[in-house]
Design a protein around this motif. Sequence first.
Motif, mmCIF file in Angstrom:
data_model
loop_
_atom_site.group_PDB
_atom_site.id
_atom_site.type_symbol
_atom_site.label_atom_id
_atom_site.label_comp_id
_atom_site.label_asym_id
_atom_site.label_seq_id
_atom_site.Cartn_x
_atom_site.Cartn_y
_atom_site.Cartn_z
ATOM 1 N N GLY A 91 -0.532 -7.054 4.680
ATOM 2 C CA GLY A 91 -1.293 -6.470 3.438
ATOM 3 C C GLY A 91 -2.706 -5.953 3.686
ATOM 4 N N GLN A 92 -3.006 -6.533 4.975
ATOM 5 C CA GLN A 92 -4.667 -6.147 5.239
ATOM 6 C C GLN A 92 -4.420 -4.623 5.718
ATOM 7 O OE1 GLN A 92 -7.201 -8.253 4.908
ATOM 8 N NE2 GLN A 92 -5.691 -9.550 4.192
ATOM 9 N N PHE A 141 -1.622 -16.733 -6.326
ATOM 10 C CA PHE A 141 -1.370 -17.353 -5.085
ATOM 11 C C PHE A 141 -0.480 -18.373 -5.250
ATOM 12 C CE2 PHE A 141 -5.210 -14.481 -4.006
ATOM 13 C CZ PHE A 141 -4.692 -13.721 -3.058
ATOM 14 N N THR A 184 8.838 -7.548 1.982
ATOM 15 C CA THR A 184 8.831 -8.804 3.107
ATOM 16 C C THR A 184 10.193 -8.921 3.704
ATOM 17 O OG1 THR A 184 6.993 -9.795 1.667
ATOM 18 C CG2 THR A 184 8.485 -11.081 3.313
ATOM 19 N N TYR A 223 6.944 -17.506 -1.348
ATOM 20 C CA TYR A 223 7.064 -17.567 0.153
ATOM 21 C C TYR A 223 7.996 -18.846 0.802
ATOM 22 C CZ TYR A 223 4.159 -13.666 1.757
ATOM 23 O OH TYR A 223 3.479 -12.398 2.053
ATOM 24 N N ALA A 226 2.446 -11.560 5.938
ATOM 25 C CA ALA A 226 1.590 -11.516 4.880
ATOM 26 C C ALA A 226 0.340 -10.982 5.396
ATOM 27 C CB ALA A 226 1.258 -12.881 4.375
ATOM 28 N N ALA A 279 0.565 -9.853 -4.707
ATOM 29 C CA ALA A 279 -0.180 -11.036 -5.227
ATOM 30 C C ALA A 279 -1.980 -10.679 -5.061
ATOM 31 C CB ALA A 279 0.042 -12.215 -4.377
ATOM 32 N N ASN A 280 -2.294 -10.141 -4.156
ATOM 33 C CA ASN A 280 -3.687 -9.685 -4.317
ATOM 34 C C ASN A 280 -4.132 -8.581 -5.116
ATOM 35 O OD1 ASN A 280 -6.354 -10.244 -2.933
ATOM 36 N ND2 ASN A 280 -6.127 -8.453 -2.056
ATOM 37 N N ALA A 311 2.693 -16.765 -5.319
ATOM 38 C CA ALA A 311 3.146 -16.103 -4.020
ATOM 39 C C ALA A 311 3.680 -17.173 -3.080
ATOM 40 C CB ALA A 311 1.767 -15.347 -3.474
ATOM 41 N N THR A 312 2.908 -18.442 -3.009
ATOM 42 C CA THR A 312 3.123 -19.635 -2.157
ATOM 43 C C THR A 312 4.567 -19.870 -2.434
ATOM 44 O OG1 THR A 312 0.719 -20.346 -2.031
ATOM 45 C CG2 THR A 312 2.527 -21.952 -1.645
ATOM 46 N N SER A 333 2.084 -10.577 -0.111
ATOM 47 C CA SER A 333 0.697 -10.934 -0.318
ATOM 48 C C SER A 333 -0.042 -9.913 -0.776
ATOM 49 C CB SER A 333 0.265 -11.552 0.984
ATOM 50 O OG SER A 333 0.214 -10.438 1.881
ATOM 51 N N TYR A 334 0.384 -8.645 -0.468
ATOM 52 C CA TYR A 334 -0.293 -7.461 -0.759
ATOM 53 C C TYR A 334 -0.328 -7.480 -2.570
ATOM 54 C CZ TYR A 334 -1.531 -2.606 -2.036
ATOM 55 O OH TYR A 334 -2.033 -1.358 -2.331
#
Length: 218
Positions: free
Chosen positions: A164-165, A189, A22, A196, A161, A175-176, A192-193, A172-173
Amino acid sequence: MEFDFGAVLVDWRLLAKGIAWTVGLTAIATVIGMAVGVACAWARASGPAWLRWVVGSYVELIRNTPFIVQLFFIFFGLPAAGVKLTPEVASIIAMVMNLGAYSTEIIRAGIEATPKGQIEAAVSLALDKVQVFTRVVLPPALKKVWPAMVSQIIIVMLGSAVCGQISTEELSYAANLIQSRNFRAFEAFIVATLLYLALAVALRRLLNWAGPRFFFGR
């Protein structure tokens, strides 16, 4: 309901890698995106009519479409035209394009606020156009709009974030991935929050410190 944050923090190496990605993506996007913004702001303020039209079209296209659509077009759409990119490269390009478009308008506002008398004084001192822009126009313009620029850079950092998709291994990737292993989505999360939030606060302080020293003087 019992919370188990230890099940998330045990994968701290994965979280640290996500933070590193990140930060790295944000750093690259900030440097290149601001350079794009400065160049495009000059083009919109002082460039020829055709160049103003090209830059204006780019700015309006990016500012009026979702970041995730831009990212998906670069990563999933361009291969249809024979351009295949890694998730990381696609993420950097999307972030640079996004920040470049928004910073163009932010910087242009600062440039247009420069008094004409200041520019005329610089010309009377036999400075050429490049010197007038880089030494007389740009530094005070950046100083005027720096708070808005800092906020936009943070927005782009938080927007990473979405990367990560497409399997970019940012925070975020991570954390997922952690919650998919231990089924502790709430804890993953929340962590992760908070990370961030810490990154955003640290980045704002860094940029507010760096701006006066490196971009527009004290």
